[in-house]
Enzyme design. Structure first.
Site, mmCIF file in Angstrom:
data_model
loop_
_atom_site.group_PDB
_atom_site.id
_atom_site.type_symbol
_atom_site.label_atom_id
_atom_site.label_comp_id
_atom_site.label_asym_id
_atom_site.label_seq_id
_atom_site.Cartn_x
_atom_site.Cartn_y
_atom_site.Cartn_z
ATOM 1 N N LYS A 1 -13.703 0.175 15.688
ATOM 2 C CA LYS A 1 -12.355 -0.388 15.912
ATOM 3 C C LYS A 1 -11.994 -0.363 17.392
ATOM 4 C CE LYS A 1 -10.122 -0.017 11.484
ATOM 5 N NZ LYS A 1 -10.376 0.928 10.412
ATOM 6 N N ASN B 1 0.855 -1.196 0.000
ATOM 7 C CA ASN B 1 0.000 0.000 0.000
ATOM 8 C C ASN B 1 0.887 1.240 0.000
ATOM 9 O OD1 ASN B 1 0.523 0.815 2.850
ATOM 10 N ND2 ASN B 1 -0.358 -1.209 3.214
ATOM 11 N N ASP C 1 -4.443 -6.478 5.197
ATOM 12 C CA ASP C 1 -5.427 -7.346 5.845
ATOM 13 C C ASP C 1 -5.366 -8.772 5.296
ATOM 14 O OD1 ASP C 1 -6.463 -5.417 7.574
ATOM 15 O OD2 ASP C 1 -7.703 -4.565 5.978
ATOM 16 N N LYS D 1 -11.529 -4.020 18.807
ATOM 17 C CA LYS D 1 -10.154 -4.426 19.090
ATOM 18 C C LYS D 1 -9.778 -4.245 20.563
ATOM 19 C CE LYS D 1 -8.673 -3.414 14.358
ATOM 20 N NZ LYS D 1 -7.535 -3.575 13.458
ATOM 21 N N PHE E 1 -4.260 3.138 14.887
ATOM 22 C CA PHE E 1 -4.550 4.165 13.895
ATOM 23 C C PHE E 1 -5.685 3.651 13.033
ATOM 24 C CE2 PHE E 1 -1.580 7.818 13.228
ATOM 25 C CZ PHE E 1 -0.988 7.749 14.474
ATOM 26 N N PRO F 1 -3.248 -12.128 10.478
ATOM 27 C CA PRO F 1 -3.647 -11.895 11.876
ATOM 28 C C PRO F 1 -3.681 -10.393 12.163
ATOM 29 C CG PRO F 1 -1.363 -12.648 11.757
ATOM 30 C CD PRO F 1 -1.919 -12.731 10.363
ATOM 31 N N ASP F 2 -4.538 -9.986 13.066
ATOM 32 C CA ASP F 2 -4.623 -8.569 13.436
ATOM 33 C C ASP F 2 -3.634 -8.324 14.582
ATOM 34 O OD1 ASP F 2 -5.400 -6.081 14.647
ATOM 35 O OD2 ASP F 2 -7.245 -6.209 13.474
HETATM 36 O O1 PMT Z 1 3.135 5.935 6.471
HETATM 37 P P1 PMT Z 1 2.577 7.268 6.024
HETATM 38 O O2 PMT Z 1 2.748 7.508 4.537
HETATM 39 O O3 PMT Z 1 3.109 8.404 6.866
HETATM 40 O O4 PMT Z 1 0.988 7.230 6.243
HETATM 41 C C1 PMT Z 1 0.478 7.146 7.531
HETATM 42 C C2 PMT Z 1 -0.758 6.236 7.605
HETATM 43 C C3 PMT Z 1 -1.887 6.845 6.766
HETATM 44 C C4 PMT Z 1 -0.415 4.846 7.073
HETATM 45 C C5 PMT Z 1 -1.127 6.144 9.122
HETATM 46 O O5 PMT Z 1 -1.424 7.424 9.595
HETATM 47 C C6 PMT Z 1 -2.319 5.215 9.347
HETATM 48 O O6 PMT Z 1 -3.467 5.580 9.234
HETATM 49 N N1 PMT Z 1 -2.009 3.940 9.700
HETATM 50 C C7 PMT Z 1 -3.024 2.892 9.857
HETATM 51 C C8 PMT Z 1 -3.426 2.423 8.496
HETATM 52 C C9 PMT Z 1 -4.339 1.228 8.552
HETATM 53 O O7 PMT Z 1 -3.949 0.175 8.177
HETATM 54 O O8 PMT Z 1 -5.491 1.436 9.106
HETATM 55 P P2 PMT Z 1 -6.582 0.252 9.324
HETATM 56 O O9 PMT Z 1 -7.827 1.006 9.611
HETATM 57 O O10 PMT Z 1 -6.583 -0.687 8.181
HETATM 58 O O11 PMT Z 1 -6.056 -0.516 10.590
HETATM 59 C C10 PMT Z 1 -6.443 -0.152 11.925
HETATM 60 C C11 PMT Z 1 -5.358 -0.469 12.896
HETATM 61 O O12 PMT Z 1 -5.150 -1.893 12.964
HETATM 62 C C12 PMT Z 1 -4.012 0.145 12.591
HETATM 63 O O13 PMT Z 1 -3.442 0.553 13.825
HETATM 64 C C13 PMT Z 1 -3.193 -1.014 12.018
HETATM 65 O O14 PMT Z 1 -1.811 -0.879 12.293
HETATM 66 C C14 PMT Z 1 -3.790 -2.202 12.747
HETATM 67 N N2 PMT Z 1 -3.772 -3.483 12.009
HETATM 68 C C15 PMT Z 1 -4.501 -3.629 10.884
HETATM 69 C C16 PMT Z 1 -4.514 -4.855 10.246
HETATM 70 C C17 PMT Z 1 -3.743 -5.911 10.771
HETATM 71 N N3 PMT Z 1 -3.720 -7.103 10.200
HETATM 72 N N4 PMT Z 1 -3.019 -5.715 11.885
HETATM 73 C C18 PMT Z 1 -3.024 -4.533 12.521
HETATM 74 O O15 PMT Z 1 -2.355 -4.361 13.543
#
Ligand code: PMT
Length: 420
Positions: free
Chosen positions: A347, A220, A289, A351, A333, A315-316
């Site tokens: 979330k 991504n 994911d 979570k 995030f 896995p998350d």
């Molecule tokens: O890296 P940059 O270019 O500076 O951009 C920053 C960013 C936009 C990537 C950052 O600010 C951000 O939003 N990061 C989270 C992106 C994301 O994957 O969001 P999500 O809504 O899909 O995931 C939610 C949370 O679960 C996140 O904390 C993620 O790290 C975590 N996650 C998600 C999937 C997974 N399998 N394991 C996880 O731990």
């Protein structure tokens, strides 16, 4: 007898710190020479930038002599630009400290104006910006100035002082610039706020790379900037920081143990290998994911007209950390494109995390692969907005917020009566 101010303040070190000292027009500019001397005594490398008005109060020659570096004062000065351009100067600075900061300069900064070298530099720097106001007490108390100062504080800019007392104009009240020794003491604290002193923080950053075949993968647009800035800000706040990073082009942050991984599974394993004893976990990584069910050992040839990839769920990592017992204070995030709050609250609950930081990635100039970002923070107690700013400044504001919430949670746990 007047006590020597240096005996009254805790003086930290500024060794190897690069400080641009901005001087604006005000009678307190006469103190700037002493300020430079004290910053240098604390170990800082100082470069001075003066506004035109400042040169009416103290000469560039004096400031050059005390700083040991050429003084910069013009935005479009070909000679100065060939030595160190205003952008290089902005990049060079760990901190831009403006002392004295006039009411006019504060107003310009609050509105993001860049019509001279100093205001341009303050807008362009990734370093921390701190202002030591100095002005007549009525000007300081004026609602416009107070609103401007409030705006700057919300933008993560630090305001040192002012002090109250007798003023050069004959009035008495708030608006005196702090003494150089106080400004140096506050400047040293910028580099270690101490709010996370003694704590261990684990941060994930960047994208993940899910292998399809030896030359292709799923990834991504995460650059890693946000996560690296969070790791650096936590280290600045005194924490021992481990950063688990997916593939990025960034240099490892200073004072942070950086572990490079590639896939979500590797990130999961690395996080769990380092989670023991961690007080705060912050998941900034954009973790894939899904991953291909199997990776082809050879490059996939384009024989067929269509190709179906079977994906399986990763896995998350965040959820797995929040489910540990004991679990660290866990911050997630959320990169959302619509219904930001609703998705973020889902979330938070799903979570079982302590805090979620939402960024609106439907906007093209914030979020993924950008210099700036904006966050909406939501936890069980409410929400708070961190306005758009450079990711390094935003990360500092986030870390301050996380530190407050972490300590509040710990205090609440400690005050609970022990179970029989
Ligand atoms: O890296 P940059 O270019 O500076 O951009 C920053 C960013 C936009 C990537 C950052 O600010 C951000 O939003 N990061 C989270 C992106 C994301 O994957 O969001 P999500 O809504 O899909 O995931 C939610 C949370 O679960 C996140 O904390 C993620 O790290 C975590 N996650 C998600 C999937 C997974 N399998 N394991 C996880 O731990």
């Amino acid at each position: 007898m007047r006590q020597t101010p240096s005996k009254l303040y805790h003086m930290g070190t500024l060794t190897n710190k690069r400080i641009v000292l901005g001087i604006t027009g005000g009678i307190a500019a006469y103190k700037s020479a002493e300020l430079v001397r004290r910053l240098r005594d604390a170990g800082a490398d100082v470069r001075v930038v003066m506004t035109q008005a400042a040169t009416e109060f103290i000469t560039p020659l004096t400031m050059q002599a005390v700083s040991g570096n050429p003084v910069h004062s013009h935005l479009l000065d070909a000679d100065a630009e060939s030595g160190m351009s205003h952008i290089e100067l902005a990049r060079w600075a760990d901190t831009a400290l403006v002392a004295p900061a006039s009411a006019n300069f504060i107003a310009k900064m609050a509105h993001g104006r860049a019509d001279d070298l100093l205001s341009t530099l303050c807008l362009a720097t990734e370093g921390q910006v701190a202002l030591a106001p100095a002005m007549n007490q009525q000007m300081w108390l004026n609602l416009a100035t107070q609103e401007n100062v409030g705006t700057l504080k919300r933008h993560g800019i630090r305001i040192f002082g002012p002090a109250a007392g007798a003023q050069a104009c004959g009035e008495t009240g708030p608006g005196r610039m702090l003494e150089p020794v106080e400004i140096v003491s506050l400047t040293t604290q910028l580099f270690s706020t101490g709010t996370l002193a003694g704590l261990r923080v684990l941060v994930t950053a960047g994208p993940t790379w899910e292998v399809i075949d030896p030359v292709r993968g799923i990834t991504n647009r995460s650059s890693g900037r946000m996560g690296y800035a969070v790791a650096e800000a936590a280290a600045e706040a005194g924490a021992k920081v481990t950063l688990v990073s997916g593939p990025t082009a960034l240099d490892a942050p200073q004072r942070v143990t950086t572990i490079r991984v590639s896939s979500a599974l590797e990130m999961f394993d690395s996080v769990h290998a380092h989670i023991e004893g961690v007080d705060i976990f912050i998941g900034v990584a954009a973790v894939s994911d899904y991953r291909p069910a199997s990776a082809a050992s050879q490059k996939i040839k384009k024989h067929a007209d269509t190709l179906t990839l079977e994906l399986v769920k990763n896995p998350d990592i965040l959820k797995s950390v929040a489910a540990l017992s004991p679990a660290p204070f866990t911050v997630g995030f959320a990169a959302e494109t619509e219904n930001l709050e609703t998705h973020a609250r889902e979330k938070l609950i799903d979570k079982h995390i302590d805090l979620v930081a939402i960024n609106d990635v439907s906007e093209t100039d914030i979020g993924f692969d950008t210099e700036d970002n904006r966050l909406l923070l939501i936890d069980r107690h409410g929400k708070s907005e961190l306005p758009r700013q450079h990711k390094s400044q935003l990360a500092r504001a986030l870390i301050q917020y996380v530190a407050e919430r972490y300590h509040a949670k710990r205090a609440a746990q400690d005050s609970r009566p022990a179970r029989r």
